[in-house]
Scaffold this motif. Structure first.
Motif, short mmCIF file in Angstrom:
data_model
loop_
_atom_site.label_atom_id
_atom_site.label_comp_id
_atom_site.label_asym_id
_atom_site.label_seq_id
_atom_site.Cartn_x
_atom_site.Cartn_y
_atom_site.Cartn_z
N UNK A 1 40.16 -10.69 9.92
CA UNK A 1 39.34 -11.82 10.34
C UNK A 1 40.15 -12.87 11.10
N UNK A 2 41.45 -12.85 10.89
CA UNK A 2 42.32 -13.79 11.61
C UNK A 2 42.76 -13.26 12.97
N UNK A 3 42.36 -12.04 13.31
CA UNK A 3 42.82 -11.37 14.53
C UNK A 3 41.63 -11.07 15.43
N UNK A 4 41.49 -11.75 16.57
CA UNK A 4 40.35 -11.49 17.45
C UNK A 4 40.36 -10.10 18.06
N UNK A 5 41.48 -9.40 17.99
CA UNK A 5 41.56 -8.05 18.52
C UNK A 5 41.40 -6.97 17.47
N UNK A 6 40.99 -7.35 16.26
CA UNK A 6 40.92 -6.39 15.15
C UNK A 6 39.65 -5.56 15.21
N UNK A 7 39.63 -4.51 14.40
CA UNK A 7 38.44 -3.68 14.27
C UNK A 7 37.26 -4.51 13.77
N UNK A 8 37.49 -5.33 12.76
CA UNK A 8 36.42 -6.18 12.24
C UNK A 8 35.84 -7.06 13.34
N UNK A 9 36.70 -7.67 14.13
CA UNK A 9 36.23 -8.57 15.19
C UNK A 9 35.39 -7.80 16.23
#
Length: 557
Positions: free
Chosen positions: A463-471
């Motif tokens: 959630x802290x990473x705009x490039x993550x899978x969740x994002x």
């Protein structure tokens, strides 16, 4: 590029707008496996209070509904699908009041909620099966199940050649009645109930009403293609074992899968659901031979939706993917039902691992698997109809392949003597935070071991990473919810000029075009449009051409 419509349409053209049509035609549903989602009391087993504590994660993701796998009292010999009481909550997971509170939490946050119902079998701990102890073989107690005389001079041979879906025979001797056997298409701890008995019908209608009255919005029906057995229990005469049949989908002309009489049950259940307002819905787990057979379960007056396992099972190959999507949409449109797309659940390898190529006999390319899984997710969320996500899919979790044998729980592992490792690898508890097990799932030891190195997979990290899978998932779901052209409706194929690109358009006031690159080389496509969501590496070149790297997908407005 050119667009192509199949005879009249693919999908369901002419539908009312999303706000006007039934919610289940468009819903993105998030599956929760309760024992592995979140543990509130430190016993290592996820529970309903834990789900309530972590529900904000699901709300933040942006789905429309949740589906709970079984939370009922159970000996846990099959992950809770061995149900001992379908109208109660396992005390290790909470109470009926906790479940009622979760329903209220969901509704307060704009979520619908499905719960599992398991109508093919009960646990041997269920009251009905316990009442068979000491009962005559022709008693009302045994009439609730399938007790059949064996073959041979004294009934010492199994009644027929049916195989358990978990491996081994589908028959176990009846205690105290030599020569008699009871049927279990799954584990011996899960005796099949006899749907020729009106008492079975009445009991399950009572179960539906119990949970509908509490406020659940629908049911996911376990083994919806089972329940009815051919009269006389004829031999199957198939070389495949039961486990292989389930993995491949039900074999056509099976005497115990996909029997015509099962549709009478779903018409009965639909009449119950239709008594309630607002709309209640069913989604069926039907492993059947073809998309046409699957669509038969969603004819008017039967189930609302069924999982599209033909889509899930399709390998990474453009022609096959186009074929299964097209046939699925046409088959569903013919009966007026939406398709329901699914890439993962609690019974199959996670797509990051399932779609990954093997470099040799022991090495799997998980990086490519991740790219393929993300790209396929964008496709599934852009196709007409509804879609299901399985907990951890939004975190990009891989399958856990190295669970020690002594910690495995799946009955398939035991019934195949370890030949089939089973489904535990996709049921490992979720990582929420931190760098080591239990990763915020519990304060105790998780019921299945979590791997080392899962820190980057935690919800907190992503959630802290705009490039993550969740994002990526959150962004795609927000776009889907905001565009009338996505969800249920029309679809047109696009010829992108490359056979290894699957492309289609979702027409509407703001059309969306979708490209999936399935080849091993970069592709350049001449297409206009704003990039709404892309799965990784899709860019506009200086000349305006769209650059698609291998295993990538993009939505364009």
């Amino acid at each position: 590029m050119t667009t192509t419509d199949l005879p009249e349409r693919e999908g369901n053209a002419g539908l009312p707008s999303r706000i006007e049509r039934p919610w289940w035609r468009d819903a993105v549903v998030y599956q929760i496996y309760p024992r592995s989602f979140a543990d509130s009391d430190g016993d290592g087993l996820g529970d309903i209070p834990g789900i309530r504590q972590r529900l904000a994660h699901v709300v933040d993701l942006g789905v429309d509904a949740i589906w709970l796998s079984p939370f009922y009292p159970s000996p846990l010999l099959d992950g809770g699908y061995d149900v001992a009481d379908p109208r109660d909550v396992d005390p290790r997971l909470g109470t009926v009041e906790d479940l009622r509170g979760l329903v209220q939490d969901c509704h307060a946050n704009g979520l619908k909620i499905f719960v599992d119902v398991v109508p093919n079998h009960f646990s041997w701990a269920h009251r009905w099966f316990r009442e068979t102890a000491g009962a005559a073989i022709d008693s009302p107690e045994w009439a609730r199940f399938h007790a059949v005389r064996g073959r041979g001079e004294n009934g010492e041979i199994e009644p027929n050649d049916w195989r358990s879906a978990f491996g081994g025979p589908a028959w176990t001797p009846v205690d105290g009645h030599a020569g008699w056997w009871y049927l279990h298409l799954f584990d011996s701890s899960q005796p099949d109930v006899n749907w020729d008995n009106p008492e079975v019908h009445a009991d399950f209608v009572q179960t539906l009403r119990f949970w509908f009255d509490i406020g659940v919005d629908g049911f996911r029906i376990d083994v919806a293609h089972g329940l009815v057995k051919a009269p006389g229990y004829p031999d199957e005469d198939k070389p495949e074992d039961g486990h292989a049949q389930v993995l491949a989908g039900a074999i056509a002309d099976s005497p115990h899968w996909d029997q015509p009489g099962v549709h009478d049950i779903w018409r009965e259940w639909r009449r119950v659901a239709d008594e309630y307002s607002p709309d209640r819905a069913f989604v069926g787990e039907a492993w059947v031979a073809t998309p046409e057979a699957q669509a038969a379960y969603t004819r008017p007056g039967e189930l609302h939706t069924t999982f599209n396992f033909h889509f899930l099972k399709t390998w990474w190959e453009a022609d096959k993917l186009r074929e299964v999507i097209g046939l699925s949409l046409l088959s569903s449109a013919a009966v007026g039902a939406p398709c329901t797309w699914v890439l993962s659940n609690h019974d199959v390898w996670r797509p990051v691992t399932r779609l990954a190529p093997w470099l040799d006999a022991t090495t799997i390319d998980l990086e490519t698997g991740k790219r393929r899984a993300l790209a396929m997710s964008l496709v599934s969320l852009a196709l007409p109809g509804s879609a299901y996500l399985y907990q951890g899919e939004e975190l990009g979790l891989p399958e856990v392949l190295d669970i020690p044998d002594e910690q495995r729980q799946d009955p398939t592992f035991f019934r195949t003597h370890g030949e089939v490792k089973g489904r535990d690898g996709c049921r490992v508890p979720l990582p929420w935070s931190g760098d080591a097990s239990p990763y915020g799932f519990s304060t105790g030891t998780p019921h299945l071991p979590q791997p080392d190195g899962w820190g980057p997979f935690t919800a907190e990290a992503q959630k802290a990473d705009p490039g993550s899978t969740f994002s990526l998932y959150k962004r795609a779901l927000a776009v889907r919810k905001g565009l009338e052209s996505l969800g249920d409706g029309e679809m047109r194929w696009i010829d992108a000029g490359h056979s290894d690109i699957v492309a289609f358009e979702r027409p509407g006031d703001r059309p969306v075009t979708v490209f999936l690159a399935m080849g091993g080389s970069d592709r350049i496509v001449a297409v206009d449009g704003e990039i709404l969501v892309e799965s990784g590496g899709v860019t506009r070149q200086a000349d305006g051409m769209l650059h698609l790297p291998p295993a990538s997908a993009v939505w364009l407005a």
